[in-house]
Motif scaffolding. Structure first.
Motif, PDB file in Angstrom:
ATOM      1  N   VAL A 102       0.843  -1.194   0.000  1.00  0.00           N
ATOM      2  CA  VAL A 102       0.000   0.000   0.000  1.00  0.00           C
ATOM      3  C   VAL A 102       0.878   1.244   0.000  1.00  0.00           C
ATOM      4  O   VAL A 102       1.964   1.242   0.587  1.00  0.00           O
ATOM      5  CB  VAL A 102      -0.972   0.048   1.207  1.00  0.00           C
ATOM      6  N   PRO A 103       0.416   2.309  -0.641  1.00  0.00           N
ATOM      7  CA  PRO A 103       1.173   3.558  -0.587  1.00  0.00           C
ATOM      8  C   PRO A 103       1.248   4.081   0.847  1.00  0.00           C
ATOM      9  O   PRO A 103       0.345   3.837   1.654  1.00  0.00           O
ATOM     10  CB  PRO A 103       0.352   4.509  -1.460  1.00  0.00           C
ATOM     11  N   ALA A 104       2.300   4.796   1.157  1.00  0.00           N
ATOM     12  CA  ALA A 104       2.509   5.297   2.512  1.00  0.00           C
ATOM     13  C   ALA A 104       1.573   6.451   2.865  1.00  0.00           C
ATOM     14  O   ALA A 104       1.143   6.579   4.012  1.00  0.00           O
ATOM     15  CB  ALA A 104       3.963   5.741   2.686  1.00  0.00           C
ATOM     16  N   ARG A 105       1.238   7.284   1.886  1.00  0.00           N
ATOM     17  CA  ARG A 105       0.467   8.491   2.178  1.00  0.00           C
ATOM     18  C   ARG A 105      -1.010   8.172   2.400  1.00  0.00           C
ATOM     19  O   ARG A 105      -1.664   7.563   1.553  1.00  0.00           O
ATOM     20  CB  ARG A 105       0.614   9.495   1.034  1.00  0.00           C
ATOM     21  N   VAL A 106      -1.524   8.612   3.554  1.00  0.00           N
ATOM     22  CA  VAL A 106      -2.930   8.425   3.905  1.00  0.00           C
ATOM     23  C   VAL A 106      -3.621   9.787   3.824  1.00  0.00           C
ATOM     24  O   VAL A 106      -3.129  10.773   4.377  1.00  0.00           O
ATOM     25  CB  VAL A 106      -3.087   7.836   5.322  1.00  0.00           C
ATOM     26  N   VAL A 107      -4.763   9.834   3.136  1.00  0.00           N
ATOM     27  CA  VAL A 107      -5.517  11.068   3.006  1.00  0.00           C
ATOM     28  C   VAL A 107      -6.942  10.828   3.501  1.00  0.00           C
ATOM     29  O   VAL A 107      -7.630   9.918   3.034  1.00  0.00           O
ATOM     30  CB  VAL A 107      -5.546  11.554   1.540  1.00  0.00           C
ATOM     31  N   ALA A 108      -7.366  11.648   4.461  1.00  0.00           N
ATOM     32  CA  ALA A 108      -8.719  11.552   5.003  1.00  0.00           C
ATOM     33  C   ALA A 108      -9.709  12.225   4.059  1.00  0.00           C
ATOM     34  O   ALA A 108      -9.344  13.117   3.286  1.00  0.00           O
ATOM     35  CB  ALA A 108      -8.779  12.205   6.376  1.00  0.00           C
ATOM     36  N   ASN A 109     -10.978  11.832   4.144  1.00  0.00           N
ATOM     37  CA  ASN A 109     -12.023  12.445   3.333  1.00  0.00           C
ATOM     38  C   ASN A 109     -12.057  13.961   3.515  1.00  0.00           C
ATOM     39  O   ASN A 109     -12.295  14.692   2.562  1.00  0.00           O
ATOM     40  CB  ASN A 109     -13.398  11.889   3.711  1.00  0.00           C
ATOM     41  N   ALA A 110     -11.838  14.416   4.742  1.00  0.00           N
ATOM     42  CA  ALA A 110     -11.909  15.852   5.024  1.00  0.00           C
ATOM     43  C   ALA A 110     -10.937  16.644   4.157  1.00  0.00           C
ATOM     44  O   ALA A 110     -11.205  17.799   3.816  1.00  0.00           O
ATOM     45  CB  ALA A 110     -11.624  16.104   6.502  1.00  0.00           C
ATOM     46  N   GLU A 140     -18.975  13.386   5.503  1.00  0.00           N
ATOM     47  CA  GLU A 140     -20.151  12.559   5.824  1.00  0.00           C
ATOM     48  C   GLU A 140     -20.802  12.037   4.547  1.00  0.00           C
ATOM     49  O   GLU A 140     -21.231  10.884   4.491  1.00  0.00           O
ATOM     50  CB  GLU A 140     -21.146  13.395   6.645  1.00  0.00           C
ATOM     51  N   TRP A 141     -20.873  12.837   3.501  1.00  0.00           N
ATOM     52  CA  TRP A 141     -21.466  12.429   2.223  1.00  0.00           C
ATOM     53  C   TRP A 141     -20.689  11.243   1.648  1.00  0.00           C
ATOM     54  O   TRP A 141     -21.277  10.262   1.193  1.00  0.00           O
ATOM     55  CB  TRP A 141     -21.444  13.617   1.257  1.00  0.00           C
ATOM     56  N   ILE A 142     -19.364  11.310   1.673  1.00  0.00           N
ATOM     57  CA  ILE A 142     -18.530  10.225   1.157  1.00  0.00           C
ATOM     58  C   ILE A 142     -18.714   8.962   1.995  1.00  0.00           C
ATOM     59  O   ILE A 142     -18.916   7.869   1.469  1.00  0.00           O
ATOM     60  CB  ILE A 142     -17.038  10.631   1.124  1.00  0.00           C
ATOM     61  N   ARG A 143     -18.659   9.112   3.318  1.00  0.00           N
ATOM     62  CA  ARG A 143     -18.802   7.944   4.209  1.00  0.00           C
ATOM     63  C   ARG A 143     -20.147   7.244   4.030  1.00  0.00           C
ATOM     64  O   ARG A 143     -20.223   6.030   4.017  1.00  0.00           O
ATOM     65  CB  ARG A 143     -18.644   8.367   5.673  1.00  0.00           C
ATOM     66  N   ARG A 144     -21.218   8.040   3.938  1.00  0.00           N
ATOM     67  CA  ARG A 144     -22.563   7.456   3.825  1.00  0.00           C
ATOM     68  C   ARG A 144     -22.709   6.645   2.533  1.00  0.00           C
ATOM     69  O   ARG A 144     -23.338   5.595   2.515  1.00  0.00           O
ATOM     70  CB  ARG A 144     -23.614   8.564   3.904  1.00  0.00           C
ATOM     71  N   ARG A 145     -22.107   7.106   1.456  1.00  0.00           N
ATOM     72  CA  ARG A 145     -22.267   6.433   0.168  1.00  0.00           C
ATOM     73  C   ARG A 145     -21.263   5.311  -0.079  1.00  0.00           C
ATOM     74  O   ARG A 145     -21.547   4.388  -0.824  1.00  0.00           O
ATOM     75  CB  ARG A 145     -22.183   7.460  -0.956  1.00  0.00           C
ATOM     76  N   THR A 146     -20.079   5.422   0.504  1.00  0.00           N
ATOM     77  CA  THR A 146     -19.029   4.446   0.198  1.00  0.00           C
ATOM     78  C   THR A 146     -18.513   3.676   1.402  1.00  0.00           C
ATOM     79  O   THR A 146     -17.893   2.630   1.239  1.00  0.00           O
ATOM     80  CB  THR A 146     -17.809   5.140  -0.448  1.00  0.00           C
ATOM     81  N   GLY A 147     -18.697   4.226   2.597  1.00  0.00           N
ATOM     82  CA  GLY A 147     -18.117   3.609   3.787  1.00  0.00           C
ATOM     83  C   GLY A 147     -16.635   3.919   3.937  1.00  0.00           C
ATOM     84  O   GLY A 147     -15.984   3.433   4.854  1.00  0.00           O
ATOM     85  N   ILE A 148     -16.092   4.745   3.055  1.00  0.00           N
ATOM     86  CA  ILE A 148     -14.669   5.063   3.077  1.00  0.00           C
ATOM     87  C   ILE A 148     -14.416   6.295   3.933  1.00  0.00           C
ATOM     88  O   ILE A 148     -15.069   7.328   3.762  1.00  0.00           O
ATOM     89  CB  ILE A 148     -14.144   5.305   1.638  1.00  0.00           C
ATOM     90  N   ALA A 149     -13.454   6.189   4.857  1.00  0.00           N
ATOM     91  CA  ALA A 149     -13.078   7.312   5.710  1.00  0.00           C
ATOM     92  C   ALA A 149     -11.751   7.929   5.271  1.00  0.00           C
ATOM     93  O   ALA A 149     -11.513   9.119   5.468  1.00  0.00           O
ATOM     94  CB  ALA A 149     -12.974   6.862   7.165  1.00  0.00           C
ATOM     95  N   GLN A 150     -10.893   7.100   4.716  1.00  0.00           N
ATOM     96  CA  GLN A 150      -9.588   7.569   4.239  1.00  0.00           C
ATOM     97  C   GLN A 150      -9.116   6.634   3.144  1.00  0.00           C
ATOM     98  O   GLN A 150      -9.637   5.553   2.966  1.00  0.00           O
ATOM     99  CB  GLN A 150      -8.565   7.586   5.374  1.00  0.00           C
ATOM    100  N   ARG A 151      -8.127   7.086   2.412  1.00  0.00           N
ATOM    101  CA  ARG A 151      -7.595   6.270   1.329  1.00  0.00           C
ATOM    102  C   ARG A 151      -6.096   6.455   1.249  1.00  0.00           C
ATOM    103  O   ARG A 151      -5.543   7.385   1.817  1.00  0.00           O
ATOM    104  CB  ARG A 151      -8.266   6.595   0.006  1.00  0.00           C
TER     105      ARG A 151
END
Length: 160
Positions: free
Chosen positions: A14-22, A33-44
């Motif tokens: 996995v790449p080292a850099r973590v980026v939060a939805n915010a 919240e819009w991203i989390r509700r639709r995808t369940g993803i908090a960070q990538r």
């Protein structure tokens, strides 16, 4: 006697850099919240510029072969919708990099279900007697298609 496929080893990269939805949400015109509700993803995970799908796939493949305690592979399948180029496929390069060339090697593009289709494909190669061992790798560099920076709503440069 019928031949069956069994899981022999696992490997990740996995790449080292973590980026939060915010951090991404403002550039996309949505909220965390819009991203989390639709995808369940908090960070990538975000790939560094110049990192290719083959780079991630090679590391994951090497780790899987180490876990399986083997370097004998008859075929390499890379499930990806972000190949480094359309032709030649990413899989032959990965096979060469991990040291299993001239194994058969091909990409499989089926978006989110690619790894599941890859499992079925690999099991079919084994069941048919075409291969004894198959290295299946799921690898994506989708972050190249996210905004280049939070102030720029255009996609990042997919050229790697």
């Amino acid at each position: 006697m019928s031949r069956v496929a069994v899981l022999q080893g696992l490997g990740t990269a996995v790449p080292a850099r973590v980026v939060a939805n915010a951090e991404l949400a403002p550039a996309l015109g949505v909220s965390d919240e819009w991203i989390r509700r639709r995808t369940g993803i908090a960070q990538r995970r975000i790939v560094d510029p110049g990192t290719t799908t083959a780079d991630l796939a090679t590391t994951a493949g090497r780790n899987a072969l180490k876990s399986a305690q083997t370097d004998a592979v008859d075929a390499v399948v890379v499930a990806t919708t972000t190949p480094d180029r359309l032709s030649p496929a990413t899989a032959p390069e990965v096979a060469w990099r991990v040291g299993v060339a001239p194994a058969a090697a091909f990409d499989l593009a089926a978006v989110c279900s690619g790894f599941v289709y890859g499992l079925a494909t690999c099991a079919g190669l084994i069941a048919a007697g075409i291969a004894e061992r198959v290295l299946l790798i799921g690898a994506e560099t989708n972050s190249y298609f996210l905004p280049a920076d939070p102030g720029d709503p255009r996609p990042g440069d997919p050229v790697r």
